[in-house]
Design an enzyme around this catalytic site. Structure first.
Site, short mmCIF file in Angstrom:
data_model
loop_
_atom_site.label_atom_id
_atom_site.label_comp_id
_atom_site.label_asym_id
_atom_site.label_seq_id
_atom_site.Cartn_x
_atom_site.Cartn_y
_atom_site.Cartn_z
N GLN A 92 91.65 27.94 -27.79
CA GLN A 92 92.47 28.41 -26.68
C GLN A 92 93.90 27.94 -26.91
O GLN A 92 94.19 26.75 -26.91
CB GLN A 92 91.96 27.87 -25.34
CG GLN A 92 92.74 28.39 -24.14
CD GLN A 92 92.40 27.67 -22.86
OE1 GLN A 92 92.75 26.52 -22.68
NE2 GLN A 92 91.70 28.35 -21.96
N ARG A 130 80.52 24.81 -16.60
CA ARG A 130 79.89 23.63 -16.00
C ARG A 130 78.40 23.54 -16.30
O ARG A 130 77.87 22.45 -16.52
CB ARG A 130 80.10 23.66 -14.48
CG ARG A 130 81.51 23.35 -14.04
CD ARG A 130 81.73 23.68 -12.58
NE ARG A 130 81.70 25.13 -12.34
CZ ARG A 130 81.79 25.69 -11.15
NH1 ARG A 130 81.89 24.94 -10.07
NH2 ARG A 130 81.80 27.01 -11.03
N TYR A 142 99.59 28.31 -15.77
CA TYR A 142 100.24 27.75 -16.94
C TYR A 142 101.45 28.65 -17.24
O TYR A 142 101.76 29.56 -16.49
CB TYR A 142 99.25 27.67 -18.10
CG TYR A 142 98.28 26.50 -18.02
CD1 TYR A 142 97.75 26.10 -16.80
CD2 TYR A 142 97.88 25.81 -19.16
CE1 TYR A 142 96.86 25.03 -16.72
CE2 TYR A 142 97.00 24.74 -19.08
CZ TYR A 142 96.49 24.36 -17.86
OH TYR A 142 95.62 23.30 -17.78
#
Length: 408
Positions: A105, A360, A175
């Site tokens: 990423q 998760r 971001y």
């Protein structure tokens, strides 16, 4: 517009993604692991991704791979430079050794960066707050944008030469690129602000630069916000609204028309303004505050109920928004958000999504994909307590799995 790809019925069948063939349709999404204290790969990071790869996903995404030192959320994150390549190669070799592919990423944290930790100014499309460093951002100039394109290109080359098969460009969570997309955060009056086409210019230019650099050496996709979690998902009250699903669909069309991408991974929420919109489930306010010291600790104690909001968890919770994106473009889409069992995988594929991303649930059980493949009735043990979230500042983990908090 409808999805050009035929619907897939088996999440464990091989699937193409640009120049790649994945062994199945399950991708481990990007989650910062908090185990790179010197901004370099460690044995802990290698083992984390090796274990996930051995657990059955087709691809594991390494985050956060910043394009530059000031692009990190703090100084402990990897930034893509020649000194990092030896460790990155060991990491990709470990993932490949388990039969999976590796993705990096690539991104710039923008106002989410901690300027004090990084010892460098945080960047933004405008002068906006950068709360981690208790400062305002440096407004990106035209020369800065040229430099950012060069840095994305350089980071892409380092990633591919280090063995990564896929590159995810981070255009989410407010971001830097995501901030340019936001009408709430982007106050510019030049060619990178104002209209949606202008606000989308940086995302499109970065995608072009990365594709020009790597060609068909890697798959390239963007992680694109559908809604920042500020205002209304479909817009309205523009002055106080962030990026929304209507604008996301149009940006996705622009990116598709440019022809530089192999896929889009829809996401939502804002690390700057509303992080829980991405995760849903319990909001661990006390644990988040305890992860910090000084002003940030007390600030989170006071602002926790406003900053860490509660959203009820249900499987496929981002699907309602993602359906809108699915109808807007023909590009392959990677569904993220509440994919934890065979039923949610089947639902996603049945609605025309090409891949699913898990986060998760893999922290709780790295081998969950293998167990679901063996027994489709398998259910995830993840309770969406979100106590894993504050651990990114020390060593990302599931505290239930490690026995730090009791199950249930």
């Amino acid at each position: 517009m409808t999805n050009a790809n035929p619907q897939r019925s088996d999440p464990f069948s091989p699937a193409p993604l640009g120049p790649l063939t994945l062994r199945n349709r399950l991708i481990k999404c990007a989650t910062f692991e908090g185990v790179t204290p010197d901004a370099l790969v460690t044995d802990d990071l290698i083992e984390f991704h090796r274990e996930v790869a051995a657990g059955g996903v087709a691809m594991s995404t390494v985050a956060y791979c910043a394009i530059s030192p000031e692009g990190r959320t703090d100084r402990h994150q990897i930034w893509m430079r020649p000194e990092a390549m030896g460790g990155l190669r060991k990491l990709t070799d470990a993932i490949h050794g388990e039969g999976a592919l590796a993705a990096a990423q690539l991104g710039h944290a923008g106002p989410v960066a901690n300027s004090v930790s990084n010892r460098a100014k945080a960047l933004g499309p405008s002068r906006i707050p950068a709360p981690m460093g208790m400062s305002l951002t440096h407004k990106v100039t035209a020369e800065d944008i040229k430099d950012l394109r060069v840095k994305f290109r350089r980071a892409a080359r380092i990633a591919v030469d280090s063995g990564f098969d896929g590159l995810e460009i981070h255009c989410g969570h407010n971001y830097l690129i995501s901030c340019f997309l936001s009408p709430l955060l982007n106050h510019r009056h030049d060619g990178y602000g104002g209209t949606l086409v202008n606000r989308a210019r940086l995302a499109r230019e970065v995608a072009e630069s990365v594709r020009e650099e790597v060609g068909d050496e890697a798959a390239v996709w963007v992680k694109l916000n559908m809604f920042d979690g500020v205002g209304k998902p479909g817009g309205g009250g523009r002055r106080w609204s962030g990026f929304n699903i209507d604008e996301a669909c149009e940006v996705a069309r622009l990116l598709e028309r440019d022809g530089h991408l192999d896929a889009i991974e829809p996401t939502a929420g804002s690390s700057l303004l509303n992080p829980m919109y991405l995760f849903h489930g319990d909001a661990p306010r006390a644990a988040f505050a305890d992860a910090f010291r000084g002003a940030m600790h007390w600030g989170l104690k006071a602002a926790g109920p406003f900053f860490l909001k509660h959203y009820d968890y249900h499987d496929g919770y981002l699907l309602p928004l993602a359906r809108r994106l699915r109808a807007a473009v023909d590009l392959p889409l990677i569904l993220l958000g509440g994919v934890t069992d065979r039923a949610s995988m089947d639902l996603a594929l049945g609605e025309g999504f090409d891949f699913v991303a898990m986060g998760r649930a893999l922290l709780r059980e790295p081998d969950l994909p293998l167990r679901i493949a063996s027994d489709p009735a398998t259910t995830s043990q993840c309770t969406h307590c979100n106590l894993c979230m504050p651990t990114i500042y020390s060593h990302t983990r599931c505290p239930v799995r490690t026995g730090e908090v009791p199950a249930g």
